[in-house]
Motif scaffolding. Sequence first.
Motif, mmCIF file in Angstrom:
data_model
loop_
_atom_site.group_PDB
_atom_site.id
_atom_site.type_symbol
_atom_site.label_atom_id
_atom_site.label_comp_id
_atom_site.label_asym_id
_atom_site.label_seq_id
_atom_site.Cartn_x
_atom_site.Cartn_y
_atom_site.Cartn_z
ATOM 1 N N LEU A 35 -0.452 1.272 3.542
ATOM 2 C CA LEU A 35 0.193 2.292 2.708
ATOM 3 C C LEU A 35 1.212 1.669 1.755
ATOM 4 O O LEU A 35 1.434 2.173 0.653
ATOM 5 N N ARG A 81 -1.471 2.278 -4.173
ATOM 6 C CA ARG A 81 -0.817 2.905 -5.321
ATOM 7 C C ARG A 81 -1.370 4.303 -5.576
ATOM 8 O O ARG A 81 -0.747 5.098 -6.260
ATOM 9 N N ARG A 82 -2.517 4.593 -5.018
ATOM 10 C CA ARG A 82 -3.112 5.924 -5.197
ATOM 11 C C ARG A 82 -3.679 6.403 -3.849
ATOM 12 O O ARG A 82 -4.889 6.589 -3.697
ATOM 13 N N PRO A 83 -2.782 6.613 -2.868
ATOM 14 C CA PRO A 83 -3.252 6.998 -1.528
ATOM 15 C C PRO A 83 -3.510 8.509 -1.424
ATOM 16 O O PRO A 83 -2.857 9.328 -2.072
ATOM 17 N N GLN A 87 7.259 13.989 2.547
ATOM 18 C CA GLN A 87 7.499 12.566 2.261
ATOM 19 C C GLN A 87 6.889 12.151 0.922
ATOM 20 O O GLN A 87 7.181 11.061 0.429
ATOM 21 N N PHE A 122 3.356 12.347 0.291
ATOM 22 C CA PHE A 122 1.943 12.002 0.373
ATOM 23 C C PHE A 122 1.075 13.181 -0.072
ATOM 24 O O PHE A 122 1.413 14.341 0.164
ATOM 25 N N LYS A 177 7.279 6.005 3.671
ATOM 26 C CA LYS A 177 7.336 6.579 2.335
ATOM 27 C C LYS A 177 6.198 6.008 1.480
ATOM 28 O O LYS A 177 5.886 4.823 1.559
ATOM 29 N N PRO A 178 5.581 6.848 0.658
ATOM 30 C CA PRO A 178 4.517 6.324 -0.219
ATOM 31 C C PRO A 178 5.088 5.403 -1.293
ATOM 32 O O PRO A 178 6.223 5.575 -1.752
ATOM 33 N N GLN A 179 4.287 4.424 -1.685
ATOM 34 C CA GLN A 179 4.647 3.518 -2.776
ATOM 35 C C GLN A 179 3.707 3.763 -3.958
ATOM 36 O O GLN A 179 3.205 2.830 -4.582
ATOM 37 N N SER A 180 3.470 5.028 -4.238
ATOM 38 C CA SER A 180 2.466 5.404 -5.228
ATOM 39 C C SER A 180 2.839 4.974 -6.629
ATOM 40 O O SER A 180 4.022 4.853 -6.980
#
Length: 528
Positions: A197, A201-203, A226, A228, A318-321
């Motif tokens: 995760l 970059r695009r989860p 969060q 997502f 946390k997402p790293q989008s």
Amino acid sequence: MKSGQSGADLLVKTLQLAGVEKIVSLSGNHIMPIYDALRDTDIALYHVRHEGAAVHMAEGYARLSGKIGVAMVTGGPGHANAIGALYTARQSETPLLLLSGHAPLRELGRGAFQEMDQAGLAAPLCKASWMVASVEALAQDVGRAIAIAQSGRPGPVHLSLPSDVLEAPAATAPQAPALPTPTGLSETALAALRAALASARRPLFLLPPALCTPAGQAMTAQLRAQGFICLPMESPRGVNDPALGAVQALLASADCIVSLGKLVDFALKFGNLGAAEWIVIDPDEAMLARARAALGERLRLGVVADIPAVLGQLARIKPQSAPGWAERAHSALTRRAAPPPATGLNSFSMCQALAAFMRGLENPVFICDGGEIGQWAQAAIDVPARIINGVAGAIGSALPFALGAKAAAPERPVLAVMGDGTFGFHMAEFETALRHNLPFIAVIGNDARWNAEYQIQARDYGAGRAHGCDLLPGTRYDAAVAALGGHGELVTREEEIAPALARAFASNKPACVNIIIAGLAAPKLQQS
């Protein structure tokens, strides 16, 4: 006068310890001891008109309440009538216990009344299915069945109850079911998930039917908070679900797809959704193995674990989008069906009117059956609490689903949308709704045909070869409901829809709003 505790008494006390408050049933010889035992409890008994409706109603109750649904039928043909409805519950991952009466043990193999291999008949549609072998095993078997139904991937479990077991003296004490502690990810697996995760970059997260219920939505609220993107996957249309907008294009753009128990099956095109790497977390080793076979080298991580426990472990990630990914996902998921060229009162205009009306209701519950009208309704109506026909793709469940939802939440307005074909499956359950004071509204999109089948035939063979799809035009289903004592409305113009719905809700009766429409093919997305 009763003296001492019977097997039926023990069964009912065990259900009480498990927190069972309602049972949906159709009576019959083999389960009369249980009916008698229930008189001494506060468990509500809803008596329906068909065994399949009992299972559907119990499922509707379970999906809205978050509790286990319990259906009870008699043996032989009663049990056989209930079987088909189990498939919908299994595919929708609904925790449900089917209790079936059974020929007495002492007569098995001798041609007993209504003797059949009931456990074998139910087994393919259940997580587990067996016959209770003695009164001494009864309480333990009931507890085990409830635990199986609610643990892992939830689903239905069947128990056959021989009548002599129910009638026998029972010295055993009732016992509450012991649910296993959910198993989360190991530290190694959790670290691998964090790393995947962190690099994505695009989860996207895929949620199974069990997490699409109101209780499931509460479990995943933190994941959404969060940041997502979570995709609820409960429709038989899968990635073509009109309620999910341009989800197929979104999945093709993802670089990491995380399946939290969502089966990699036909609904996901068997994983053929682009070049993303996959993470599959599933409570069932066999289903994980199937995902491995489908995804091959695209599977970065596959782990057996219980989804509720995993959701807790995800709480601090946390997402790293990439910038704009959340906005892009929202834009795709909120694209809706293109208005059809047809004019007048049709599938589209009816569902648009229903959506506008439901926006004015407080905390409504939306029930939706399948078929073409179901796809228009799901595309148009967006409320937090909905119960649809589910991955099974069967039709006919909406009406008993509505009764189950009303039993679960009597204070909430319940509106069920179905076609005229669907309505015919369980229309007698309006009498059940009246008898048990379960007011709801059934809205019928009446196009006088089995429209899904008509559209297939017209597309594949030509409209002139459509065959076996017609129903009687203008049938007064509303009048049939009114004759039973409910509220009925016939609607032939769009401007009549909202006033008819308002009168139906104001009646505080089970109601049918019968809307004569031109049936359309299922919706297609607006072009971007």
